[in-house]
Design a protein around this motif. Structure first.
Motif, mmCIF file in Angstrom:
data_model
loop_
_atom_site.group_PDB
_atom_site.id
_atom_site.type_symbol
_atom_site.label_atom_id
_atom_site.label_comp_id
_atom_site.label_asym_id
_atom_site.label_seq_id
_atom_site.Cartn_x
_atom_site.Cartn_y
_atom_site.Cartn_z
ATOM 1 N N ARG A 13 9.123 4.713 11.050
ATOM 2 C CA ARG A 13 8.077 3.835 10.795
ATOM 3 C C ARG A 13 7.038 4.956 11.575
ATOM 4 N N ALA A 14 7.476 6.151 12.472
ATOM 5 C CA ALA A 14 6.878 7.458 13.153
ATOM 6 C C ALA A 14 6.533 8.168 12.198
ATOM 7 N N LEU A 15 7.296 8.440 10.298
ATOM 8 C CA LEU A 15 6.783 9.456 9.617
ATOM 9 C C LEU A 15 5.899 9.209 8.911
ATOM 10 N N SER A 16 5.084 10.030 8.283
ATOM 11 C CA SER A 16 4.651 10.310 6.995
ATOM 12 C C SER A 16 5.222 9.891 5.836
ATOM 13 N N GLY A 17 4.556 9.960 4.572
ATOM 14 C CA GLY A 17 4.684 9.466 3.524
ATOM 15 C C GLY A 17 5.545 10.819 3.217
#
Length: 352
Positions: free
Chosen positions: A133-137
């Motif tokens: 959830r803390a990452l970009s696509g």
């Protein structure tokens, strides 16, 4: 050898719907094969049959010298990267990448080595402690690829892995996937509906339509010599102009040497046209146009024009800017070696 062979592979669903029709493809060891086609053409179904996620109605799938029809996905020594990343939200990046290895009983030191190596290749070492959830696509897609890399599989399978990314990131990830595949040398099968993505990634391009293969081969070979009007219209952006020419010709279009078949389909790519004056001399193809629309995209301009009085519209690409008013009469010409001719009824390429 980690080549993949599909031998008359077919898939028929309940009710008799034939999703895949007797497809045979031989993918060499280390090749990057891209399956491309519109939605519903059977490309993802074919990929899932290679993965073992879809049962095979007929034919054989072989990886190396072993037929894998009866093997479970876990026994096929493949790794798959999905469109939706399929990461465990409660696990860290490290644990997501290590999870499959732990399930196989891989020793901890080897897991550490493989995860760290994959993280180095993908430049995500600084993300190993984060949750998805803390990452970009783009970062999530790198993690999904890292999870596949640590497996050290015989075959990579990619199911539209970039379709959830924005345009800029898609270009970046496309380049990185190609570099990664070349560096690892792992046989790969990649599914996409994006023809530009397919052209830039593939060593071997397979164009599918309605459950069958329309044409396969090196990308530029398909671009330069499409064997059907479907391939001609699908590969290329913008697509090839396809104009049905009736027996006896049509107003506004002059061909120096038309095929002697009566009615036919003429194909010409937008970039193979040149704007010309009336006194420029004879050409293999001359088209008289009335300009109907202009698309300026920076380095080039696309001119849309209606042919003579027939109302058929074609696209002409010109370099740079083109400050031409709508309604202007234009004369576009092309050389003989840039023309393509197709059967009017079957859509098959006519003999050269």
């Amino acid at each position: 050898m980690n080549n993949v062979q599909l031998r008359k592979v077919g898939k028929v669903y309940a009710g008799g719907f034939e999703a895949v029709r007797q497809i045979s493809i031989d993918i060499p060891d280390g090749a990057f094969c891209v399956l491309v086609g519109p939605s519903g053409c059977g490309k993802s179904t074919l990929l899932r049959m290679v993965a073992g996620l879809e049962t095979i109605t007929s034919g054989e799938v072989a990886i190396g010298d072993k037929v894998v029809n009866a093997l479970d996905p876990s026994e096929r020594d493949i790794a798959m990267v999905f469109q939706n990343y399929a990461l465990y939200p409660h696990m860290s990046v490290y644990d997501n990448m290590a999870y499959g290895l732990r399930n196989r009983g891989t020793p901890k030191p080897e897991i550490e080595t493989r995860v760290q190596e994959a993280a180095r290749i993908l430049e995500i070492g600084h993300l190993l402690d984060r949750k998805p959830r803390a990452l970009s696509g783009g970062q999530r897609q790198r993690v999904a690829m890292g999870r596949a890399i640590v497996r050290k599989p015989r075959v990579f399978l990619f199911d539209e892995p970039l379709s959830n990314l924005d345009a800029k990131l898609r270009i970046q990830m496309r380049v990185e996937i190609k570099k990664l595949q070349r560096a690892l040398g792992i046989t790969s099968i990649y599914v996409t509906h994006d023809q530009l993505e397919a052209m830039t990634l593939a060593d071997m391009l397979v164009v599918m339509n309605k459950g069958k293969v329309e044409q396969m081969g090196p990308p530029l070979a398909l671009y330069e010599k499409p064997q059907t009007t479907f391939v001609a219209g699908f590969i290329g952006a913008p697509p090839m102009n396809l104009v049905e020419v009736p027996a006896g010709g049509m107003a506004g279009l002059t061909l120096a040497h038309p095929p002697q078949v009566g009615r036919f389909i003429l194909g010409i790519r937008p970039e193979h046209f040149q704007l010309s004056s009336e006194d420029a001399g004879p050409s293999a193809l001359v088209v008289e146009l009335t300009l109907t629309a202009v698309e300026a995209v920076g380095s080039e301009t696309f001119l849309y024009g209606a042919i003579g009085g027939a109302g058929r519209e074609i696209i002409v690409r010109v370099p740079g800017k083109a400050d031409i008013a709508i309604g202007t009469k234009l004369r576009a010409v092309a050389d003989a070696h840039d023309l393509h001719f197709f059967h009017a009824e079957t859509g098959d390429r006519l003999p050269d």
